[in-house]
Motif scaffolding. Structure first.
Motif, PDB file in Angstrom:
ATOM      1  N   THR A   1      33.473  -9.496  20.309  1.00  0.00           N
ATOM      2  CA  THR A   1      34.959  -9.319  21.546  1.00  0.00           C
ATOM      3  C   THR A   1      33.198  -8.050  22.298  1.00  0.00           C
ATOM      4  O   THR A   1      34.699  -8.169  23.843  1.00  0.00           O
ATOM      5  CB  THR A   1      35.754  -8.118  21.280  1.00  0.00           C
ATOM      6  N   ARG A   2      32.308  -8.484  22.470  1.00  0.00           N
ATOM      7  CA  ARG A   2      31.647  -6.887  24.058  1.00  0.00           C
ATOM      8  C   ARG A   2      30.822  -7.719  23.920  1.00  0.00           C
ATOM      9  O   ARG A   2      29.428  -8.327  22.869  1.00  0.00           O
ATOM     10  CB  ARG A   2      31.563  -4.977  23.365  1.00  0.00           C
ATOM     11  N   PRO A   3      29.821  -7.949  25.381  1.00  0.00           N
ATOM     12  CA  PRO A   3      28.660  -8.428  25.339  1.00  0.00           C
ATOM     13  C   PRO A   3      27.161  -7.841  24.937  1.00  0.00           C
ATOM     14  O   PRO A   3      27.751  -6.206  25.131  1.00  0.00           O
ATOM     15  CB  PRO A   3      28.618  -8.224  27.109  1.00  0.00           C
ATOM     16  N   VAL A   4      26.440  -7.979  24.203  1.00  0.00           N
ATOM     17  CA  VAL A   4      25.836  -8.060  23.508  1.00  0.00           C
ATOM     18  C   VAL A   4      24.437  -8.222  24.234  1.00  0.00           C
ATOM     19  O   VAL A   4      23.918  -9.052  25.334  1.00  0.00           O
ATOM     20  CB  VAL A   4      24.842  -8.902  22.977  1.00  0.00           C
ATOM     21  N   LEU A   5      23.863  -6.753  24.105  1.00  0.00           N
ATOM     22  CA  LEU A   5      22.406  -6.292  25.341  1.00  0.00           C
ATOM     23  C   LEU A   5      21.333  -6.814  23.857  1.00  0.00           C
ATOM     24  O   LEU A   5      21.183  -5.629  23.277  1.00  0.00           O
ATOM     25  CB  LEU A   5      22.204  -5.555  25.973  1.00  0.00           C
ATOM     26  N   LEU A   6      19.973  -7.259  24.041  1.00  0.00           N
ATOM     27  CA  LEU A   6      19.155  -7.882  23.601  1.00  0.00           C
ATOM     28  C   LEU A   6      18.113  -6.729  24.181  1.00  0.00           C
ATOM     29  O   LEU A   6      17.366  -7.084  25.002  1.00  0.00           O
ATOM     30  CB  LEU A   6      18.682  -8.883  22.144  1.00  0.00           C
ATOM     31  N   VAL A   7      16.989  -5.245  23.846  1.00  0.00           N
ATOM     32  CA  VAL A   7      16.288  -4.849  24.218  1.00  0.00           C
ATOM     33  C   VAL A   7      14.263  -4.999  23.635  1.00  0.00           C
ATOM     34  O   VAL A   7      14.986  -5.102  21.858  1.00  0.00           O
ATOM     35  CB  VAL A   7      16.509  -3.421  24.271  1.00  0.00           C
TER      36      VAL A   7
ATOM     37  N   ASP B   1      28.423   2.727  26.767  1.00  0.00           N
ATOM     38  CA  ASP B   1      30.280   2.044  27.189  1.00  0.00           C
ATOM     39  C   ASP B   1      30.704   0.840  27.511  1.00  0.00           C
ATOM     40  O   ASP B   1      31.193   0.298  28.134  1.00  0.00           O
ATOM     41  CB  ASP B   1      30.284   3.117  28.651  1.00  0.00           C
ATOM     42  N   VAL B   2      29.252  -0.311  28.337  1.00  0.00           N
ATOM     43  CA  VAL B   2      29.802  -1.438  28.745  1.00  0.00           C
ATOM     44  C   VAL B   2      29.052  -2.678  27.998  1.00  0.00           C
ATOM     45  O   VAL B   2      29.379  -3.677  28.159  1.00  0.00           O
ATOM     46  CB  VAL B   2      28.730  -1.623  29.736  1.00  0.00           C
ATOM     47  N   CYS B   3      28.577  -2.230  26.852  1.00  0.00           N
ATOM     48  CA  CYS B   3      27.686  -3.398  25.548  1.00  0.00           C
ATOM     49  C   CYS B   3      27.721  -3.065  24.358  1.00  0.00           C
ATOM     50  O   CYS B   3      27.291  -1.660  24.354  1.00  0.00           O
ATOM     51  CB  CYS B   3      27.320  -4.445  26.185  1.00  0.00           C
ATOM     52  N   ASP B   4      27.585  -4.208  24.001  1.00  0.00           N
ATOM     53  CA  ASP B   4      26.951  -3.333  22.066  1.00  0.00           C
ATOM     54  C   ASP B   4      25.013  -3.623  22.265  1.00  0.00           C
ATOM     55  O   ASP B   4      25.278  -4.269  23.052  1.00  0.00           O
ATOM     56  CB  ASP B   4      27.029  -4.588  20.854  1.00  0.00           C
ATOM     57  N   ILE B   5      24.489  -2.841  21.000  1.00  0.00           N
ATOM     58  CA  ILE B   5      22.564  -3.142  21.832  1.00  0.00           C
ATOM     59  C   ILE B   5      22.118  -2.759  20.543  1.00  0.00           C
ATOM     60  O   ILE B   5      22.245  -3.212  19.707  1.00  0.00           O
ATOM     61  CB  ILE B   5      22.637  -1.806  22.443  1.00  0.00           C
TER      62      ILE B   5
ATOM     63  N   ILE C   1      22.917  -3.838  34.193  1.00  0.00           N
ATOM     64  CA  ILE C   1      23.309  -4.204  33.227  1.00  0.00           C
ATOM     65  C   ILE C   1      25.182  -4.326  33.186  1.00  0.00           C
ATOM     66  O   ILE C   1      25.884  -5.296  33.039  1.00  0.00           O
ATOM     67  CB  ILE C   1      23.244  -3.094  31.435  1.00  0.00           C
ATOM     68  N   LYS C   2      26.012  -3.030  33.574  1.00  0.00           N
ATOM     69  CA  LYS C   2      27.038  -3.619  34.054  1.00  0.00           C
ATOM     70  C   LYS C   2      27.450  -4.581  34.992  1.00  0.00           C
ATOM     71  O   LYS C   2      28.687  -5.328  35.253  1.00  0.00           O
ATOM     72  CB  LYS C   2      27.049  -2.146  35.070  1.00  0.00           C
ATOM     73  N   GLN C   3      26.576  -4.503  36.194  1.00  0.00           N
ATOM     74  CA  GLN C   3      26.700  -6.095  36.968  1.00  0.00           C
ATOM     75  C   GLN C   3      26.567  -7.413  36.354  1.00  0.00           C
ATOM     76  O   GLN C   3      27.970  -7.868  36.518  1.00  0.00           O
ATOM     77  CB  GLN C   3      26.065  -6.005  37.718  1.00  0.00           C
ATOM     78  N   LEU C   4      25.759  -7.100  35.240  1.00  0.00           N
ATOM     79  CA  LEU C   4      25.715  -8.607  34.555  1.00  0.00           C
ATOM     80  C   LEU C   4      26.984  -9.102  33.599  1.00  0.00           C
ATOM     81  O   LEU C   4      27.107  -9.903  33.368  1.00  0.00           O
ATOM     82  CB  LEU C   4      24.483  -8.586  33.703  1.00  0.00           C
ATOM     83  N   THR C   5      26.982  -8.205  32.911  1.00  0.00           N
ATOM     84  CA  THR C   5      28.157  -7.609  31.978  1.00  0.00           C
ATOM     85  C   THR C   5      30.298  -8.242  32.952  1.00  0.00           C
ATOM     86  O   THR C   5      30.432  -8.547  32.102  1.00  0.00           O
ATOM     87  CB  THR C   5      28.349  -6.528  31.279  1.00  0.00           C
ATOM     88  N   GLU C   6      29.978  -7.763  34.115  1.00  0.00           N
ATOM     89  CA  GLU C   6      30.907  -8.014  34.652  1.00  0.00           C
ATOM     90  C   GLU C   6      30.692  -9.391  35.814  1.00  0.00           C
ATOM     91  O   GLU C   6      31.832  -9.960  35.878  1.00  0.00           O
ATOM     92  CB  GLU C   6      31.221  -6.854  35.536  1.00  0.00           C
ATOM     93  N   ASP C   7      29.634  -9.670  36.037  1.00  0.00           N
ATOM     94  CA  ASP C   7      29.750 -10.982  36.802  1.00  0.00           C
ATOM     95  C   ASP C   7      29.130 -12.123  36.199  1.00  0.00           C
ATOM     96  O   ASP C   7      28.200 -12.737  35.996  1.00  0.00           O
ATOM     97  CB  ASP C   7      28.503 -10.511  37.777  1.00  0.00           C
TER      98      ASP C   7
ATOM     99  N   LEU D   1      26.899 -14.394  38.373  1.00  0.00           N
ATOM    100  CA  LEU D   1      25.660 -14.128  38.123  1.00  0.00           C
ATOM    101  C   LEU D   1      24.849 -14.366  37.091  1.00  0.00           C
ATOM    102  O   LEU D   1      23.611 -14.719  36.550  1.00  0.00           O
ATOM    103  CB  LEU D   1      25.693 -13.206  38.381  1.00  0.00           C
ATOM    104  N   ARG D   2      24.789 -13.652  35.707  1.00  0.00           N
ATOM    105  CA  ARG D   2      24.681 -14.032  34.324  1.00  0.00           C
ATOM    106  C   ARG D   2      24.522 -15.748  33.998  1.00  0.00           C
ATOM    107  O   ARG D   2      23.820 -16.270  33.496  1.00  0.00           O
ATOM    108  CB  ARG D   2      25.566 -13.398  33.327  1.00  0.00           C
ATOM    109  N   SER D   3      25.577 -16.528  34.145  1.00  0.00           N
ATOM    110  CA  SER D   3      25.507 -18.296  34.268  1.00  0.00           C
ATOM    111  C   SER D   3      24.241 -18.522  34.645  1.00  0.00           C
ATOM    112  O   SER D   3      23.323 -19.546  34.177  1.00  0.00           O
ATOM    113  CB  SER D   3      26.492 -18.813  34.026  1.00  0.00           C
TER     114      SER D   3
END
Length: 353
Positions: A176-182, A205-209, A307-313, A316-318
């Motif tokens: 249910t949350r955006p996922v960041l891969l490091v 706070d903004v994504c799963d990692i 990361i916050k910008q990309l999860t909300e925009d 831009l992400r697309s």
């Protein structure tokens, strides 16, 4: 029957693409035979073992005071391998392992097809290029004559076959949350690891990692919003399937897999190594609209906001997702397979194998 000797190593970025080429060649010519020469790094041999592929390791020379002696020993060992295996052709993926093998093959009259993944040629490939019959390139930025052909970078055949369901099962994430891969490449990246660890509370706070730390650079961890492991192979395709944003080094192999999976990416190049190839790779991807280029010296300062910008925009992400995917050449293994065929045909003086 055709025999191909694959040479290259020092990272999975040299091994995995060579395996992709072999799988394609073997699918067209099932009676063919392969042997791999790789470095003595455990990652190289384990990767080949997991693929049930025959290999020999060599202690290849790097720049040091004893380079001439080490080069002679590596040259002599690869010469013996060539005499025993009797390859019809060499496919060189680069890295310091490849140079003595290419010199030995050239002296014995075995044709060499070389592949350069990066936007600029490394020292090893520059040396071997003078001996090669054909040179395949991953990006259209290297082309110096008739023997060069842009093929794209081959990737593992199943790397895009992951499923969201399996990725969520592996990580335990809710979906249910955006996922960041490091991910810092096959050996990890300490700078990315440090930044992720120090900013972990804010990032969660903004994504799963998902955090691939590299062997010896972290512990296996699993919590509600954070999943970490030092090294992965078969699981990676499923992790890609649930990833929305990647924070990555800018090696050609990593970029190629992110492009194949259409993942919006922040690239942090490792500077000052290999003719600064990671910087030039990242600049090229950015120019093509496929990434945000973030320098390591401002990583911790700017990462959370990006990361916050990309999860909300979503737009831009697309845009980044589509931009990096446009760099993916799905048929790279087939193109290289045809180059191998053409080179063999010239050697055998016949139109086809």
């Amino acid at each position: 029957m055709c025999k191909i000797l694959f040479v290259g190593g020092g990272s999975i970025g040299h091994i995995a693409p060579a395996i992709a080429v072999w799988q394609e060649f073997a699918s067209v010519h099932p009676n063919s035979e392969a042997h791999f020469i790789c470095s003595q790094r455990t990652e190289d041999s384990n990767f080949l073992l997991n693929q049930n592929l025959p290999y020999t390791t060599i202690s290849a020379p790097r720049l040091s005071w004893d380079l001439p002696w080490k080069f002679f020993k590596a040259y002599r060992k690869t010469s013996k391998i060539i005499d025993k295996f009797k390859p019809d052709i060499i496919f060189s993926k680069g890295g310091y392992v490849s140079v003595p093998a290419c010199f030995a093959a050239h002296r014995k009259g075995v044709p060499i097809v070389l592949h350069e993944s990066d936007t600029v040629s490394g020292r090893a490939n520059w040396l071997a290029s003078h001996l090669a019959s054909r040179i395949c390139t991953g990006f259209p930025t290297i082309n110096h004559g008739d023997k060069y052909v842009t093929t794209g970078n081959p990737i593992r055949t199943n790397i895009t076959n992951g499923t969201r369901e399996e990725g969520l099962r592996i990580t335990g994430f809710s979906g249910t949350r955006p996922v960041l891969l490091v991910i810092g490449g096959s050996q990890g990246a300490q700078a990315l690891n440090t930044a992720t660890s120090e900013l972990l509370t804010d990032l969660k706070d903004v994504c799963d990692i998902i955090h691939i730390t590299g062997r010896g650079k972290g512990e296996e961890t699993s919590t509600a919003n954070y999943w970490a492991k030092p090294f992965i192979e078969e699981e990676l395709k499923h992790l890609y399937a649930i990833t929305d944003i990647a924070l990555s080094r800018a090696g050609a192999g990593s970029i190629s897999e992110l492009a194949a999976n259409s993942i919006a990416s922040i690239l942090v190049p490792l500077r000052g190594v290999g003719h600064d190839h990671q910087q030039k790779n990242a600049e090229y991807v950015k120019q093509e609209g496929g990434c945000i280029l973030l320098q390591q010296n401002v990583l911790q300062e700017k990462l959370c906001a990006l990361i916050k910008q990309l999860t909300e925009d979503d737009e831009l992400r697309s845009k980044l997702s589509n931009g990096i995917h446009a760099l993916h050449q799905k048929n790279a293994p087939q193109k290289i397979q045809r180059v191998l065929e053409e080179t063999l045909s010239k050697k055998l003086n016949s139109p086809r194998l």
